[in-house]
Design an enzyme around this catalytic site. Structure first.
Site, PDB file in Angstrom:
ATOM      1  N   SER B 177     -14.873  27.311 -10.089  1.00 33.84           N
ATOM      2  CA  SER B 177     -15.013  25.870  -9.948  1.00 33.84           C
ATOM      3  C   SER B 177     -14.722  25.491  -8.514  1.00 33.84           C
ATOM      4  O   SER B 177     -13.788  26.007  -7.907  1.00 33.84           O
ATOM      5  CB  SER B 177     -14.024  25.169 -10.873  1.00 33.84           C
ATOM      6  OG  SER B 177     -14.110  23.773 -10.703  1.00 33.84           O
ATOM      7  N   HIS B 191     -20.180  19.860  -5.792  1.00 31.63           N
ATOM      8  CA  HIS B 191     -19.338  20.419  -6.852  1.00 31.63           C
ATOM      9  C   HIS B 191     -20.150  21.479  -7.588  1.00 31.63           C
ATOM     10  O   HIS B 191     -21.335  21.281  -7.878  1.00 31.63           O
ATOM     11  CB  HIS B 191     -18.937  19.322  -7.843  1.00 31.63           C
ATOM     12  CG  HIS B 191     -18.451  19.855  -9.163  1.00 31.63           C
ATOM     13  ND1 HIS B 191     -19.241  19.847 -10.302  1.00 31.63           N
ATOM     14  CD2 HIS B 191     -17.286  20.433  -9.518  1.00 31.63           C
ATOM     15  CE1 HIS B 191     -18.555  20.386 -11.302  1.00 31.63           C
ATOM     16  NE2 HIS B 191     -17.375  20.759 -10.864  1.00 31.63           N
ATOM     17  N   ASN B 193     -19.580  24.676 -10.811  1.00 32.88           N
ATOM     18  CA  ASN B 193     -18.683  25.272 -11.793  1.00 32.88           C
ATOM     19  C   ASN B 193     -19.525  26.121 -12.738  1.00 32.88           C
ATOM     20  O   ASN B 193     -20.526  25.640 -13.263  1.00 32.88           O
ATOM     21  CB  ASN B 193     -17.967  24.147 -12.572  1.00 32.88           C
ATOM     22  CG  ASN B 193     -17.249  24.646 -13.822  1.00 32.88           C
ATOM     23  OD1 ASN B 193     -17.617  24.283 -14.930  1.00 32.88           O
ATOM     24  ND2 ASN B 193     -16.246  25.467 -13.628  1.00 32.88           N
ATOM     25  N   GLY B 348       0.276  22.312 -16.436  1.00 30.63           N
ATOM     26  CA  GLY B 348      -0.271  23.465 -15.733  1.00 30.63           C
ATOM     27  C   GLY B 348      -0.169  23.326 -14.231  1.00 30.63           C
ATOM     28  O   GLY B 348       0.595  22.509 -13.737  1.00 30.63           O
ATOM     29  N   ARG B 349      -0.958  24.102 -13.527  1.00 28.27           N
ATOM     30  CA  ARG B 349      -0.860  24.101 -12.064  1.00 28.27           C
ATOM     31  C   ARG B 349      -1.638  22.895 -11.521  1.00 28.27           C
ATOM     32  O   ARG B 349      -2.832  22.959 -11.244  1.00 28.27           O
ATOM     33  CB  ARG B 349      -1.390  25.411 -11.484  1.00 28.27           C
ATOM     34  CG  ARG B 349      -1.064  25.516 -10.017  1.00 28.27           C
ATOM     35  CD  ARG B 349      -1.242  26.922  -9.460  1.00 28.27           C
ATOM     36  NE  ARG B 349      -0.668  26.943  -8.116  1.00 28.27           N
ATOM     37  CZ  ARG B 349      -1.358  26.632  -7.017  1.00 28.27           C
ATOM     38  NH1 ARG B 349      -2.609  26.270  -7.096  1.00 28.27           N
ATOM     39  NH2 ARG B 349      -0.752  26.652  -5.831  1.00 28.27           N
ATOM     40  N   SER B 352      -3.996  22.930  -8.500  1.00 28.24           N
ATOM     41  CA  SER B 352      -5.317  23.526  -8.694  1.00 28.24           C
ATOM     42  C   SER B 352      -6.247  22.554  -9.408  1.00 28.24           C
ATOM     43  O   SER B 352      -7.426  22.453  -9.081  1.00 28.24           O
ATOM     44  CB  SER B 352      -5.220  24.820  -9.505  1.00 28.24           C
ATOM     45  OG  SER B 352      -4.507  25.787  -8.787  1.00 28.24           O
TER      46      SER B 352
END
Lengths: 391, 391
Positions: B177, B191, B193, B348-349, B352
């Protein structure tokens, strides 16, 4: 109910039957024949509601004499008068503090189903980057599902309409909502919102009680901690609270810390203030007076801080940190704020809903301020909320 | 499944049992003893999953030889190899185009339950304001609810786990991504992904079929329409699609226009490209090749545009308009993008997940570009998606 919920007509409008369906797919306009019939408190199931209609100037009141509360000395009427007075006073104080001659631009609208609103925005002044002060007064009927959603999952006041057979619920919602973003990184952002809500008995449960509640709060979002300012702000909130109940400040201070929480960051967006919701377990007159006291405390709580900090010298680094904190403000408002997210999902006057966003914001990958810096001190206080006053 | 879903380990990690509970309240760390046991495809109901663990360098593969697919020549293994190769090639091409000597900074992590990821970010280069290229490869088990959520409401592949008695579902998810934000207002944001997903039969339905699907896309978000660039971009997408099925480009172009829709604005965030999801009704090898072709098309679709526009002279007004469009990008990603919103809700992270946000963005009250301007032309194309190619 949430800080900015029901502060634009569209947000309450969306609670009315058919509103959601009429908005699916967005659509920037649609038919807007104004219907000024006696629709105030009557139940109008399956009536599609048009979008708000722009008006050239604010009416003396958004209420009508057909049962919506005009001329009755009702709480509705007095709450509308209060928020409109406060809107004028706050805007005047901000224009004076800005000192540039910049003036608030006003947008007035009405909605066919009942009520309307006034948005005032000052953009790119000398002191204020963006300042919005909105009022709205809306009424009509909403489906039981929307009623339950508006009350939140706690639903402690949910006796009347929660029965399986409940029909559309007549409602009234009025509020003032404001976000003020100054340019100087040492001058804090302020948000306040005070609102009053009523529901009548559902059509098919005439014996059920009428309900009402108050919500609101005022909170401060600095980029740097200047203790004198934060203590001044919190002490004015406490003084307003203490006039009514000694339990209010500690209880509403904690509620504020809990509400303005950016869960994915494990941070509050700022240094708090007071926040309360669904408040109805006190005398109604007392709570009207309390909301009035809180709204009247905005100018004395905030303007002295602005006066002290509006010309403080700053560097590019200070400005960049303010911009990062503004990014957090955007994250909170778009992801968590119940009023904003509800407003976005249900359509309406998007410019009024998103006037809370800062003029500019910044996202920098993996930025963590170093230990011992002023930036880290602010971040720590957003992670671990502090008591600012000796209680 | 959504563009950035499962592109960070935490997003897939969050699908595992106990993950949500272990993250309530945020928490910036938590216990992180790494468990490297043979947990790959075994069902581990009610095991709390820790947060990802930072690693000093990327492993040769995130797969293991215990059944997760390493060394087998499986689609999993080849997909991981592809996205890691493409990550390296795209980053190298971007560094060269940036031309400043700025390099991608790399963060590697693993997760105890299985898999890991590599985030690469280039910030404040000469050409690129912010460029993030992430890969992740994660596996484990997820509860049936998460499985249904990940599949979306359409659930056309939902035969195996949708039964009332379905238990935790072993899954594998890998993806690349990327969001690339250049500085120059005439150089568009890109973008892309691409992702591959597998589920095994739920533990208590051993006869149910194993499932797999591909998703992804590449889309362009300029602030100004330069037809030559938009046509070049779309024609490269069409060429990639046409190698596999003549229906792909028109179908995935429309899907892209429908997906990147900012409902509350009635605008797309940009000028589209291709987008597909839940794709499994073709030969699996063919779809692996198709995803590879699409990912390999990123550099030829984008770099020539950057080379042409990176040094185009611009004014403050051009920059301000770019910043307003970046605000729309933030609105889409925080409010609608299923990967981002899912990631934020499940923890979560965060760095990121939010690396997709631009370095800076702007919100101006009630800004509407005048008729006949280049800004209005862009806005019109975001409201009414165009066909860029003669089909």
């Amino acid at each position: 109910m949430a800080p900015s919920l029901l502060t634009t007509p569209s947000q309450a409008l969306a609670l009315a039957p058919g509103a959601a369906a009429s908005r699916v797919g967005g659509g920037g306009g649609g038919g807007s024949a104004r219907r000024r019939g006696a629709l105030g408190m009557r139940v109008r199931a399956s009536v599609a509601i048009e979008k708000e209609t722009p008006e050239s100037e604010p009416p003396p009141t958004f209420l009508r004499e057909d049962g919506s509360g005009a001329g009755s000395g009702s709480v509705r009427e007095r709450f509308e008068a209060m928020i409109r007075r406060v809107q004028g006073e706050v805007c005047a104080a901000l224009e004076e503090a800005d000192g540039s001659g910049a003036r608030f631009v006003e947008d007035v609208w009405s909605r066919p189903g009942g009520g309307g609103g006034i948005s005032r925005v000052l953009q790119d002044g000398r002191v204020f980057e963006k300042a919005g002060v909105n009022v709205s007064v809306v009424y009509g009927v909403m489906p039981p599902d929307a009623y339950r959603a508006a009350k939140g999952e706690a639903g402690k006041n949910g006796a009347a309409a929660d029965g399986p057979k409940a029909g559309p619920v007549p409602f009234f919602a009025a509020g003032i909502s404001s976000v003020l973003h100054p340019k100087n990184p040492f001058a804090p952002t302020l948000h306040f919102n005070y609102r009053y809500f009523e529901t009548d008995a559902p059509k098919d449960a005439p014996g059920a009680p009428r309900q009402w509640w108050f919500g609101g709060g005022t909170d401060l979002t600095p980029s740097y901690i200047i203790e004198e300012d934060v203590k001044h702000f919190h002490s004015v909130q406490k003084q307003a609270c203490d006039k009514f109940d000694p339990s209010f400040y500690p209880r509403f201070k904690k509620w504020c810390d809990d509400y303005f929480y950016i869960k994915h960051r494990n941070e509050r967006r700022g240094l708090g203030g007071i926040f309360f919701d669904d408040l109805n377990d006190y005398d109604q007159e007392m709570l009207l007076n309390f909301a009035t006291e809180c709204a009247d405390s905005v100018v004395p709580a905030y303007i002295p801080i602005i006066e002290r900090r509006k010309d403080t010298p700053f560097t590019e680094e200070h400005k960049a940190w303010q911009q990062l904190r503004r990014g957090r403000y955007v994250e909170f408002n778009l992801v968590y704020d119940r009023g904003t997210t509800f407003g976005l999902k249900t359509g309406g006057r998007i410019e009024s809903i998103l006037v809370s966003l800062p003029l500019t914001a910044r996202w920098q990958y993996d930025h963590t301020p170093e230990e011992g810096t002023e930036e880290r001190k602010l971040l720590d206080a957003c992670i671990n909320p502090k008591e600012w006053l000796d209680l």
